[in-house]
Design a protein around this motif. Structure first.
Motif, PDB file in Angstrom:
ATOM      1  N   GLY A  14      90.233  65.333  23.416  1.00  0.00           N
ATOM      2  CA  GLY A  14      88.953  66.024  23.443  1.00  0.00           C
ATOM      3  C   GLY A  14      88.782  66.992  24.592  1.00  0.00           C
ATOM      4  N   GLU A  16      85.640  70.521  25.186  1.00  0.00           N
ATOM      5  CA  GLU A  16      84.516  71.186  24.521  1.00  0.00           C
ATOM      6  C   GLU A  16      84.809  72.664  24.318  1.00  0.00           C
ATOM      7  OE1 GLU A  16      80.947  70.235  26.631  1.00  0.00           O
ATOM      8  OE2 GLU A  16      81.132  68.091  26.232  1.00  0.00           O
ATOM      9  N   ASP A  46      85.443  65.994  13.814  1.00  0.00           N
ATOM     10  CA  ASP A  46      85.022  67.369  13.527  1.00  0.00           C
ATOM     11  C   ASP A  46      84.896  67.523  12.016  1.00  0.00           C
ATOM     12  OD1 ASP A  46      84.451  70.031  13.440  1.00  0.00           O
ATOM     13  OD2 ASP A  46      86.136  70.672  14.693  1.00  0.00           O
ATOM     14  N   CYS A 115      88.295  64.903  18.717  1.00  0.00           N
ATOM     15  CA  CYS A 115      86.897  65.287  18.901  1.00  0.00           C
ATOM     16  C   CYS A 115      86.693  66.776  18.628  1.00  0.00           C
ATOM     17  CB  CYS A 115      86.450  64.981  20.335  1.00  0.00           C
ATOM     18  SG  CYS A 115      86.419  63.227  20.723  1.00  0.00           S
ATOM     19  N   SER A 123      81.037  62.391  19.902  1.00  0.00           N
ATOM     20  CA  SER A 123      82.071  62.727  20.871  1.00  0.00           C
ATOM     21  C   SER A 123      81.914  61.900  22.147  1.00  0.00           C
ATOM     22  CB  SER A 123      82.023  64.222  21.207  1.00  0.00           C
ATOM     23  OG  SER A 123      83.058  64.570  22.099  1.00  0.00           O
TER      24      SER A 123
END
Length: 282
Positions: A14, A16, A46, A115, A123
């Motif tokens: 993961g 962002e 996702d 994620c 998440s």
């Protein structure tokens, strides 16, 4: 197998930010573990892009079309709740995630969770459940900003990012919940073979940052065309010898990268299996 009290080892991939090679990394870790005989379950959080789930769908189609016996794990796509107000959605997310994890722990050696490239309750739940957290970042200050901002003149780390703070919160939650720890591995991905001033500055910033927020910094996968070519067929570098795909020197070098990566991740029993393999070969 890395079983302890019927609990699988949870690997979370993961960050962002999109485009860092999360799904490619996840897929190569999955197939590497499968080839060693581990039972692995996969969760794709996702539900919009479903990059990892689609990668595995491509693998199944390629396997059937070419009559190959490719190892394929069970994959689950978990969507975020959209029912009711925010509190109800968070309650539903937590319930659905917890129930799925409880089910998968019983029959798996590893659970890998991919994620989305954005912040969400699912998440955060995944990060807090991780035994190993893999955060791939590209070789640039744009991606480094995911972890921290740097001074414009000195390139020294200035302040931590929201993502780093989120991981810190996940670590505190994990410690309070079951006294567990999260091994955070920041993987410098898609690196160029060419030396450059920017590359050296990113490397220096990461080394400084790992002392501040306690992650392990390792080299990931290089910038190679082969990784993009493998996705439509659902293949990984691990599979090439079992298919009709032509091996090149670039592929051989990439396989070495992957072997180094799997060793650096330090997953349960991986080193033991590799040592036994080398002993038999000699």
């Amino acid at each position: 197998m890395p079983k302890d009290n019927n609990k699988a080892h949870v690997i979370v991939v993961g960050n962002e930010k999109g485009g860092s090679g999360k799904s490619t990394t996840a897929m190569h870790v999955i197939v590497s573990l499968l080839r060693k005989g581990f039972k692995i379950s996969v969760i794709d959080l996702d539900s919009r892009q479903k990059s990892l789930a689609r990668y595995l769908e491509n693998r199944l189609k390629y396997s059937e079309k070419n009559e190959l016996d490719l190892a394929i794990p069970d994959v689950y796509v978990l969507s975020r709740s959209l029912n009711g107000d925010v509190d109800n959605m968070m309650y539903e997310d937590t319930k659905n995630f917890s129930e799925l994890m409880e089910e998968l722990h019983e029959g798996s050696d590893f659970i890998l969770i991919d994620c989305p490239g954005s912040d969400s309750n699912l998440s955060r739940l995944a990060h807090a459940s991780a035994d190993t957290l893999i955060t791939p970042i590209n070789d640039s200050f744009v991606d480094l900003d995911l972890l921290a901002s740097v001074d414009q003149d000195t390139y020294k780390v200035d302040k931590l990012s929201l993502y780093s703070e989120m991981v810190w919160d996940a670590r505190k939650h994990r410690a309070a919940t079951d006294r567990g720890t999260i091994d955070w591995v920041v993987m410098r991905n898609r690196t160029s073979a060419l030396d450059a001033k920017n590359k050296r500055r990113v490397n220096a910033a990461l080394k400084e940052l790992q002392k501040r927020i306690s992650f392990r910094y390792i080299q990931g996968l290089g910038e190679r065309v082969i990784y993009r070519e493998l996705f439509p067929k659902g293949l990984t570098l691990v599979d090439l010898r079992d298919t009709k795909e032509k091996m090149t020197m670039s592929h051989v070098a990439a396989r070495q990268e992957l072997r180094r990566l799997m060793g650096d991740l330090d997953l349960p029993e991986w080193d033991e299996i590799e040592q036994n393999k080398q002993s038999k070969a000699s």
